[in-house]
Every structure is written in structure tokens, then in C-alpha cells.
Design an enzyme around this catalytic site. Sequence first.
Site, short mmCIF file in Angstrom:
data_model
loop_
_atom_site.label_atom_id
_atom_site.label_comp_id
_atom_site.label_asym_id
_atom_site.label_seq_id
_atom_site.Cartn_x
_atom_site.Cartn_y
_atom_site.Cartn_z
N GLU A 1 47.26 25.73 45.68
CA GLU A 1 48.68 25.49 45.93
C GLU A 1 48.87 25.16 47.40
O GLU A 1 49.19 26.01 48.23
CB GLU A 1 49.52 26.71 45.53
N LYS B 1 42.95 47.34 38.37
CA LYS B 1 43.21 45.98 37.90
C LYS B 1 44.18 45.91 36.73
O LYS B 1 44.08 45.03 35.87
CB LYS B 1 41.88 45.28 37.54
N ASP C 1 37.51 41.48 45.68
CA ASP C 1 37.57 41.39 44.22
C ASP C 1 38.95 40.88 43.85
O ASP C 1 39.94 41.61 43.90
CB ASP C 1 37.32 42.78 43.61
N HIS D 1 58.02 21.23 48.15
CA HIS D 1 56.82 21.08 47.33
C HIS D 1 56.45 19.62 47.17
O HIS D 1 55.27 19.24 47.28
CB HIS D 1 57.02 21.74 45.96
#
Length: 363
Positions: free
Chosen positions: A38, A169, A245, A340
Site C-alpha cells: 500500500e 495471535k 512475527d 490515494h
Amino acid sequence: MSTSSPLDVRIPSRWVGPLRISGNAIDDSVEVPLATYESPLWPSVGRGARVSRMIEGGIRATLIDARMARSSLFVAPDAAAAHLAEQALHAREPELAEVVASTSRFARLIDLHTEIVGNLLFVRFALFTGDASGHNMVTNAAEALQAEILSWGLDLEYGSISGNYCTDKKPSAVNGDLGRGRRVVADILIPHEVLEGTLRTDAGRMVDLVVRKNLVGGTIAGSLRSANAHYANMLLAIYLATGQDAANIVEGSQGITYAEEREEGLYFSCSLPHLIVGTVGNGKHLSHVDEALEAMGCREEREPGANANRLAAIIAATVLCGELSLLAAQTNQGELMRAHRSMERGRGSATQRPAGTTGEERA
């Protein structure tokens, strides 16, 4: 192609900044590496970084806590036996601390919490793990702790090395309540003229948006201990660039953006209760990761944990930069999409740091 064959995956990456950061874990100006597809993220974080350099002290990043947790599951015949075992664990906590210390020269037992559900006893061990994020360190310690506890004759059986009361997680409330990783709050007081000149907004509109979008919108969406616009964007980008991670952005992105209109300007803060990051361990041996951590000043000779604390503070400040810039854009109708469209045209994917250029020029 064999599934064991190496795969060369390259993610577009840029250095952004520098960010001016002060606080109890860092007082420095630092460029940050962001790996992302992005591309508008680079100039967006860069705009927040520019604001940080316009204010004395820049972004204040306050490190509040550092720990890693692993919950182990034991099975008792019934709740009464589980309760007796729970009492024994708390009474013999110094013995458990000795077990933890024997597993690593850095590991240290900070706390333990217990929860009984039926005949199941969940024990959440919290450890200091130095500069490592600590996933493996706490699991190794938990194995030794389980073996010790099962040797005590408490009428317990092995359930699982990890009982999901950690929690790793997955979105949860327990990590925000009890802590897992580095807890950091990044905040800044932005004068009115900086808001208007650099961010094209004002304090009133920013506060309204934080309340209406992040707090109210997040509540009706059912967000769990979370009220922010896009913490995950900045976290993933810097996690990938620094060998973390990446799956830990699941809990890492649970945080709260808060804002107040004051006489001096806008008070803006990002609270991140569980940043699971480290400067040593898995992934940190890669050449690009080593280069990034060294450039960020996270490879210095410091007391155990200080380099990882510095990294967590930098990450929290980076999150604030991106959050501030995005919300400022959203106070102006049409600005987000225009930005954008403009920024995604002709974006390169350079990963090197060109000599003699600043992060803002590259972003």
C-alpha cells in the site's frame, strides 16, 4: 516445484521520516522502514513524521510494561481439586520462579494468573524475556513449569502446553487486561497552526472524528478493546521490515486512539497495550533486518530488554504518525480518495536507501 524450495518474495519497502521521539525508552530522531504493497502509507506516515519534527520533543512514547505470557492447561478431577492446586501454585510461586530462571539466563517470572472452568485449571505465566519477543522462551519455560507442577502430587494431569488464555495471535480482552508484549502509549500536543498548515484540519474536527468514527463506530461494529482507524497498516509494514512475527498484528492492532481539544491545540494519543516485538531471535539474523535494526539504533550495547523497548517505542510513534495523518485526511471530504489516486500513480518499489536523501524525500 517442491514445496521445500526457497521462494524469493520481495515487498516494496521505503525508509520514512525521521520521526522525532522522546520518552522513557528513547530520545532520538529515527527513520523507520516500512514494507508494504500500500504505497500511500509511506507519504502518510511521512506527514505525521513531519509534524513530530515541528514540535519540541516530538512524539512522546511512554513504555509502561514489558512481558510475555504463556498459559498452560491442567486437568483436575473436579473444581475442588483444581482450586486446591491453584492455591498451592500461588503459595509456591518462589519455587516456580527458580524453575523459570533455570531455563534461560534472561527469563524471569513476573506473575501468574489462574482461571478455573469446571475441572480445568488454566495457569497464565508472565515472564520478562529480555530483548526477545519471547514466544519460544515462554513455551520452553512453560514446559519446565508443567513438569515441576505435575511432580507435586496435586491431582493434576497434563492438558496442553498452551491453553489459549495467553492469548497468542487472536483478538482478546485478556492481553489488554494483564499484558502481553510491550505496553506503550504514544502521544503528542499539536499547536493549532501546525494542524491547519500541515494537516489541513483543526482540533474540533479531529476530536469529533475520533469520537464518532473510532469510538462510536468501533463500538457498534463490536470491536474488542479497540478503537482506532488503521493501526494494523503501520504495524504490518514495520513488523515485516524488522523481522517480527507478522501474525502478532492481530493482537497488536487492538488499541485506542484518544484526542482532546485544548487551548494550546490538539492532544492526540495512541495506546498500544500489547506490542509483541523483539530485536533478537527468529528472523533477526536476515541481512535486511539486521541493517534496519542497526539503523534504528536497536543493536546497541544496553541492558537486557532496552533495545526491544526502544523498538516498541519507535513502533508506537510510527503508528501515531499514520493514524494522525489518515484521520486528518478524513476530516476533509474527498481528500482520502484523491490522495490515494495521486500517490499510487507511478510509485516505485525501491528497497534501498539512496545516498544523501531523507526519508521524507523518498516517501
